[in-house]
Structures are given as C-alpha cells and as structure tokens.
Design an enzyme around this catalytic site. Structure first.
Site, PDB file in Angstrom:
ATOM      1  N   HIS A 380       0.844  -1.203   0.000  1.00 17.01           N
ATOM      2  CA  HIS A 380       0.000   0.000   0.000  1.00 17.01           C
ATOM      3  C   HIS A 380       0.873   1.245   0.000  1.00 17.01           C
ATOM      4  CE1 HIS A 380       0.084   1.607   4.226  1.00 17.01           C
ATOM      5  NE2 HIS A 380       0.399   0.369   4.551  1.00 17.01           N
ATOM      6  N   ASP A 390       6.386   2.710   7.240  1.00 14.23           N
ATOM      7  CA  ASP A 390       5.036   2.227   6.937  1.00 14.23           C
ATOM      8  C   ASP A 390       4.276   3.287   6.153  1.00 14.23           C
ATOM      9  OD1 ASP A 390       2.564   1.017   6.889  1.00 14.23           O
ATOM     10  OD2 ASP A 390       2.130   1.346   9.010  1.00 14.23           O
ATOM     11  N   GLU A 427      -5.118   1.653   2.525  1.00 18.21           N
ATOM     12  CA  GLU A 427      -4.948   0.503   3.412  1.00 18.21           C
ATOM     13  C   GLU A 427      -5.082   0.910   4.860  1.00 18.21           C
ATOM     14  OE1 GLU A 427      -2.465  -2.162   6.053  1.00 18.21           O
ATOM     15  OE2 GLU A 427      -2.371  -0.018   5.671  1.00 18.21           O
ATOM     16  N   GLU A 428      -4.547   2.090   5.188  1.00 19.88           N
ATOM     17  CA  GLU A 428      -4.497   2.498   6.586  1.00 19.88           C
ATOM     18  C   GLU A 428      -5.885   2.629   7.209  1.00 19.88           C
ATOM     19  OE1 GLU A 428      -2.005   2.269   8.230  1.00 19.88           O
ATOM     20  OE2 GLU A 428      -0.192   2.929   7.218  1.00 19.88           O
ATOM     21  N   ASP A 456       4.269  -4.757   3.324  1.00 17.02           N
ATOM     22  CA  ASP A 456       3.690  -3.524   3.865  1.00 17.02           C
ATOM     23  C   ASP A 456       4.842  -2.658   4.351  1.00 17.02           C
ATOM     24  OD1 ASP A 456       2.433  -1.591   5.550  1.00 17.02           O
ATOM     25  OD2 ASP A 456       0.740  -2.915   5.903  1.00 17.02           O
ATOM     26  N   HIS A 543       3.237   5.314  12.746  1.00 15.98           N
ATOM     27  CA  HIS A 543       2.053   6.158  12.548  1.00 15.98           C
ATOM     28  C   HIS A 543       2.187   7.548  13.173  1.00 15.98           C
ATOM     29  CE1 HIS A 543      -1.017   2.724  11.538  1.00 15.98           C
ATOM     30  NE2 HIS A 543       0.053   2.728  10.747  1.00 15.98           N
TER      31      HIS A 543
END
Length: 736
Positions: A380, A390, A427-428, A456, A543
């Site tokens: 993604h 990520d 995706e998140e 990922d 994140h």
C-alpha cells in the site's frame, strides 16, 4: 503488522487468549513438524536444503544482481517528501507518479479508482474541565518539531486523529482501562467501577486499537482515548537493542509528544469500505447508512501521547483500583489507578466524513505459457503522514522490483505465468483499496490467481519475519537460503534462524496470517495462498510525524541494504512462483499444520471433541500424500527434457492439471456462508482474532463458538469446516 499466532488458551475461564502461551505452543509444533516428528506427514525441509541447491536460472541471477540500494533510497526520498493521506491531492499525485514510473520501466499500467467513505480531521480537543483546580489541564494533541528532521516541522500537516472514528463531542469522567481488552474492562466492572458514560483511557498494545474502542463501547463508555506508553514502544526497557535506548531523535523510540494515528475500524468484523460490504465501492454503488455498518465505531476517540496521558493518570491517582498482571505502564510518576477522575473531561473529535476517490496503481506482465495463472504482488502507498517505514519502505521496494522486471523484459525474458504488481490505496483506513479491488475482480481472482505476496512495512530494521499459508513455507525457506544477509554475511535464512535463537537443525518460525495488511481480501475472502514479509527492528515512530526519511536513514536502514535484500527476496519468490514448471505450493505441508491446529482446538474445548473435523483432516492427509507422490513423478518426468517446449502433449496436460489443482487447493477452504457474525470472512482455517484483530485465529468460526460457550454454533461451524476441508481434498483430484 502483527506476526504472533493466536491459538486457544487452555484456560477456559479466560475471556481472551494467552499470546505468550500460544507462541510457546506454536514453537513446539513447528519444532516437531520441521525437525523432530517422524510422522510420514512431516515435510523433510532440512533434508531438502542439505541437498545440492538448484542452480540459479539466468533471470534469478539478474534478480539477485540488479537491485540498487541507491535507487531505493531515491524512491523513498520522493515518497516521504510530503504527507500523502489516502484520498488527498498528494495521494493522487503520488499514484500518478507511481504509474509513470511503472510505465517508464516498460510495464503496462493503469489506475483503478474507487469511491469509499473516508474521514478527515477538522478539529480536536481534550481537557479536564472540572474537579480539583491543580488537576485541570488542556491536552496539547500536537507532536513537537525536531530540528534535524525537516518534515517534522509542520506538526499539523495531518493532525492526530483516528481513521473511521465517530464524529462528536462527549463529556464525562475518565477511567483508566489498561490495554482496553475484554478482560481489562471485565476486571473494572467486577471491582464495581462505574463505566457508563465515562471516557476510557487505554494504552496501545495487546489488541488492535479499533477493538479497544469496540470494547469500551460495549461496556457503556461514551468516548475513548488511546495513548502510547513509554514501556511499550517508548525508550523504557530497550537496553538490549543495538540502538540507543532513547526517544527520537536521539534513539529510534517514541518520544513524549508522539502519538500513534491509526484506524479504529472494527477489522475483525469486516474489511474495506464500510458502506459497500462485500461489493466494490464504485462511483455509483448502492451504499448502506454509516449507522448500519457493524464495523464503524459508535463513540468518538482520539490518540494521545504519553505527555498528554500523564495528567489524566495523575488525576486518577489513588482513586479506584489497580490490576495486578501487566496493569501498569512505565510512567514512574503515577501508579496507574483506574479512577474515575473526580472531574469531568471534554473530548472533541470533529471530523469530516465523505465519499472520495482513491487510486490503486496496477501493472501487469502477461505470462507466456500459462497466462491464466497469476502471481500478484502488493504494497500500500497511502500513509498517515510521511510513512518512512510504513508503508513507503515497501513502496520504494516495489518500484525497484518493477524496475528490475523491466530490465528482465529487455533481455527477452517473459514469465511463464502472469505477474501483477499493485500499489494499493487507503490501506491504513481498513485495507480499503485492496479489498475493493478484490471485490471488484473476485471472479477473475477466483479463476486465475495462484499466489499473493504482500509487503507492507518492508524495512524498519534487520530482523526478517514472515507469515504465510503453510503451502508456501517451503519456498520461503529455500528462497531465504539463497540470499545473503547484509550484516552477517550469511544467508537470510541463517540470520533469521539466529534472530529466533534456534539451533542449526531448527527452522525459523513462520506466522499465521491474521489481519492488518492487504493480504486479507486475497486469503480470507477469496482463498488465495498468501505471504506477508519484511525486515523489522527498533520501530518506535509508527504512525507518527516522525516516521520519516530522516528516521529511516538514521536508524531504520542507513545504507538501504535491507531494502535491497528485501527486493531480491521478493523478486526471487516471484520468479520461482511464476517460472517453475510446477508451482511450488505444497499441500502436504498445509495438511500437517491443520492436524496440529485441530489437536490444540480439541485440547482447548475439552471435553468437547470434533470427530467430523478429524475425519476430514485424515482424508486430506491421505489425499495430499497421494498428490505429493504424483507430483514427484511428474517433476521427475519433466526433468528428462532440456526444455518444457520439448515435452509431449500428454505430459503438458498433466502439468497444466497439476498447476490448476495447486492453484485451487486453498479455494477449497472458503465457506460461502462465512463466519457467523462476521460473514465477510469466509476462510474456515484463518481469520483475525475476534477480540485481538491483528493476530490470527485458527478454525475461527469454531473458536468463536467455543469462546462464547455457544456449543451449537461451534458444532455447526465444525460441520462447515469439515465440508470445506473435503472440498480442498477434492480440489487436488479434480480435472480442469
């Protein structure tokens, strides 16, 4: 991503599962399976690796020679140069740039657009507004800029918020509920702590954040706060790391102002766009109402830093109760009392919900001999902010892999089977882009997809880990044995084994696929054998605004050598799946695993037994043994010819039939009815844990029934699972 297996605990009185116990049990199973079990069902992987390794093909040599760490660095620099939240103009710009790169490599590429529900932050607030004056405070809800990290200097480029969170304002006293698991809330309730109308403060870890919100909702809370405690991904107790045990930017760990954004979608109940369950979110699709979606939160929530959580914990100090096991975090100024606080807090989560386009970038390399069989690769592209690890480490790796495929095509090489490369969006939020594409292309996938390989968070360190359908374990071990680990100079396989502190005759642990990334639609909804892989490490900026190019270059992979290694491994797996005469999937390895799962399930459910399941598995073992013997005879015959172009037509037909059987074997485990209460998930062997989310639950419909003490449901689920296993056996005998 989460790699831990989730299997039933032997404690029937527990409302959850003991992950540490599950890990130990799983390790025992794999040790026996791969090394010490004399059963005729156990695959002889060590013996196979001890034999002379197969000579690398010319395309494989190119795949191991061409990937460039400098190219990957350059790609990552571009992907991380701006925030690219799903559905935003920057996200679209990066989708178009990705398409342009694929096309420049000579790959036929398109953008598939879908229109899901997405939410975006407008404003937020958290404050203790009553009670003792000295305890009142206004939360900052902002991450501090870091002088040496240029992209961190706009801390509000994407404000801290939760994807798919409930819009609203609530007011109430705050209760600390540890990890927000079922057992944590049940403990509070049993101790007489009033929960109705409160705001739950929970810490990250133990279960998926969306399921923390769901549990808080079920126990009557009006709102939810989830913070990052320094003992989890902060600098506490990290002295065994090769990196400094310090918060970013002095170490790789989470700093006091850092907050973990993320989705609070109930991902054990559904996947993809919450308003188009089971069908694609096309522009004019029929949509259900948000309040009718079982996967959307019903109470507002916010993510917090530990800097903002500490004043709340001070306000609960000495009030309520304290748990014993894993109840306290690492803040030494407080004792982690439950509260509730004396004063009330206000929680404001003002977000905008809208139907908005997202963009999947899809490339296709047509197969030359078996174009109707496809190997699909996916990563993604969307990120909560910059996404250094990520997902942009994976996005940069996918681009480099595409570049190498382009160079291979220039040599005249064509894959035997079709290869599809996918850069997924959204995706998140809830695996949205990949799920909508799977739902939109379900008939084609059911007919032609052989394997899906997901990457990922490709690299955040040097420790290799993988999860996979058991039929793919063997190719993972073999490919990892053929690639050098940059730091140790040994093979990735040997470094992997050393990371897990295993002896030379033991094979590394390969986890079960649960949820948390884009393999879910392929495996759980359609039944496509899948792999998820990457190199992990000391990753404390997940994140956050600090998951940046600077973090990667300073701590994650300074020379980008593990990115380069990841591309080689991803490419080698793809070439062997696409070009081998017989697809390297091994149903006998799968059946051996299922027997282990069934035994643990029986132990957990005692005195209940599962005779139908056992009979189905016995038949599957016999079928896979017969199939393996036929496969070996076929491969022996094929080896008599210098080229597959020279094989007689009768042998060619046997080859096509064998590959169809291997492709469709995993499809047999799909139950069209799905799991009761979460019927989007249709695989009878694997699904995300109902109350954990990321972790895998084996025989999920049966386990759900047992855990709920609904033995009629468990018995019915056993019947459905047995039918599916019989169908998988049949797939290995069908004519195609």
């Amino acid at each position: 991503m989460a790699g831990a297996i989730l299997l039933p605990s032997t404690d029937q009185g527990s409302s959850g599962f003991d992950i540490k116990q599950s890990w130990a049990q799983a390790r025992e199973w794999f040790d026996k399976k791969w090394n010490g079990d004399n059963s005729e069902n156990a695959p002889l992987l060590n013996r196979e690796r001890a034999a002379s390794p197969p000579k690398l093909t010319d395309p494989e040599k190119i795949m191991l020679d061409l990937p460039s760490n400098q190219s990957i660095r350059d790609y990552l620099k571009i992907y991380t140069s701006e925030a690219h939240l799903a559905g935003t103009p920057n996200d679209k710009k990066q989708a178009e740039w990705t398409r342009e790169q694929f096309e420049s490599f000579g790959l036929k590429t398109k953008i598939d657009t879908y229109w899901p529900l997405i939410n975006y932050p407008i404003s937020h607030r958290l404050a203790l507004i009553s009670g003792p004056e000295n305890l009142r405070f206004e939360a900052k809800l902002t991450e501090d800029p870091v002088d040496e990290d240029e992209t961190s200097k706009d801390p509000n480029v994407v404000p801290t918020f939760h994807g798919y969170s409930k819009n609203g304002t609530v007011q109430g006293r705050i209760v600390y509920a540890n990890y927000g698991r079922l057992e944590d809330f049940q403990f509070l309730k049993d101790q007489g702590i009033e929960l109705n109308g409160t705001i739950a403060l929970m810490r990250y870890g133990g279960n998926f954040r969306g399921l923390k919100v769901r549990v808080a909702e079920i126990f009557g809370c009006a709102g939810a706060l989830i913070y990052s405690d320094p003992i989890d991904d902060g600098p506490l107790n990290k002295d065994n790391s090769s990196n400094p045990a310090k918060p970013y930017p002095n170490g790789p760990w989470r700093s006091k102002s850092s907050a973990q954004r993320g989705s609070v979608f109930y991902l054990s109940l559904a996947a993809g766009d919450p308003l188009t369950p089971g069908y694609a979110a096309t522009e004019n699709a029929t949509r259900i109402k948000p309040e009718d979606s079982p996967a959307l939160a019903k109470i507002p929530s916010l993510p917090l830093s530990w800097e903002d959580a500490l004043p709340i914990l001070k306000a609960t100090q000495g009030l309520g109760v304290r748990g014993e096991k894993d109840w306290a975090g690492g803040l030494d100024q407080v004792d982690y009392f439950s509260g509730p606080t004396q004063g009330e807090a206000i929680l404001v989560n003002h977000i905008e919900n809208k139907i908005t386009p997202i963009w999947n970038v899809i490339s296709r390399i047509e197969g030359a001999q078996e174009p109707e069989k496809a190997i699909i690769l996916g990563n993604h592209r969307d990120a909560w902010v910059y996404g250094g690890a990520d997902p942009s480490s994976g996005s940069a790796s996918l681009l480099e892999l595409a570049r190498v495929f382009g160079e291979l095509l220039k040599t005249g090489w064509r894959p035997r089977r079709t290869i599809v490369l996918a850069s997924w969006d959204a995706e998140e939020y809830g695996l949205v882009g990949s799920t909508e594409w799977v739902e939109d292309n379900k008939d084609w996938l059911d007919k032609e997809a052989a394997v899906y390989i997901n990457v990922d968070n490709a690299v955040s360190g040097s420790n290799f880990a993988a999860k996979a359908s058991p039929s793919l374990n063997r190719i993972l071990y073999n490919a990892a044995s053929d690639i050098r680990d940059p730091h140790t100079g040994k093979s990735v396989f040997e470094a992997w084994r050393a990371d897990q502190k295993l002896s030379r005759n033991e094979n590394p642990w390969i986890g079960q696929l649960g949820s948390g990334s884009d393999f879910v639609g392929f495996l759980d909804h359609v039944g496509i054998a899948s792999i998820d892989l990457g190199f992990g490490g000391d990753y404390g900026v997940y994140h956050s605004n600090y998951d940046s190019f600077h973090w990667m270059e300073k701590f994650g992979d300074p020379e980008f050598l593990y990115h380069q290694t990841l591309v080689k491994l991803w490419g080698l797996l793809t070439l062997r799946l696409a070009d081998s005469a017989v697809i390297p999937l091994y149903p006998s390895d799968y059946s051996a695993e299922l027997v282990k799962y069934a035994k643990r399930l029986t132990d957990f459910a005692a005195p209940h037994t599962f005779p139908e399941l056992e009979r189905a598995l016995d038949k599957l073992q016999k079928t896979t043994r017969r199939f393996e013997r036929k496969r070996q005879r076929l491969e022996k015959r094929l080896a008599e010819y210098k080229s597959l172009d020279d094989i007689p037509s009768v042998l060619a037909k046997r080859l096509i039939k064998a590959n169809s059987r291997l492709t469709y074997f995993e499809r047999g485990f799909i139950d069209p009815e799905g799991i009761s209460g979460r019927n989007w998930f249709k695989h009878v062997v694997y699904a995300p844990g109902l109350w954990t989310g990321y972790s895998s639950q084996v025989f999920p419909a049966i386990a759900d029934g047992i855990d709920a003490k609904d033995y009629a449901q468990a018995r019915y689920a056993e019947e459905r699972a047995a039918q599916a296993i019989h169908e998988a056996s049949k797939r290995l005998k069908d004519d195609y």
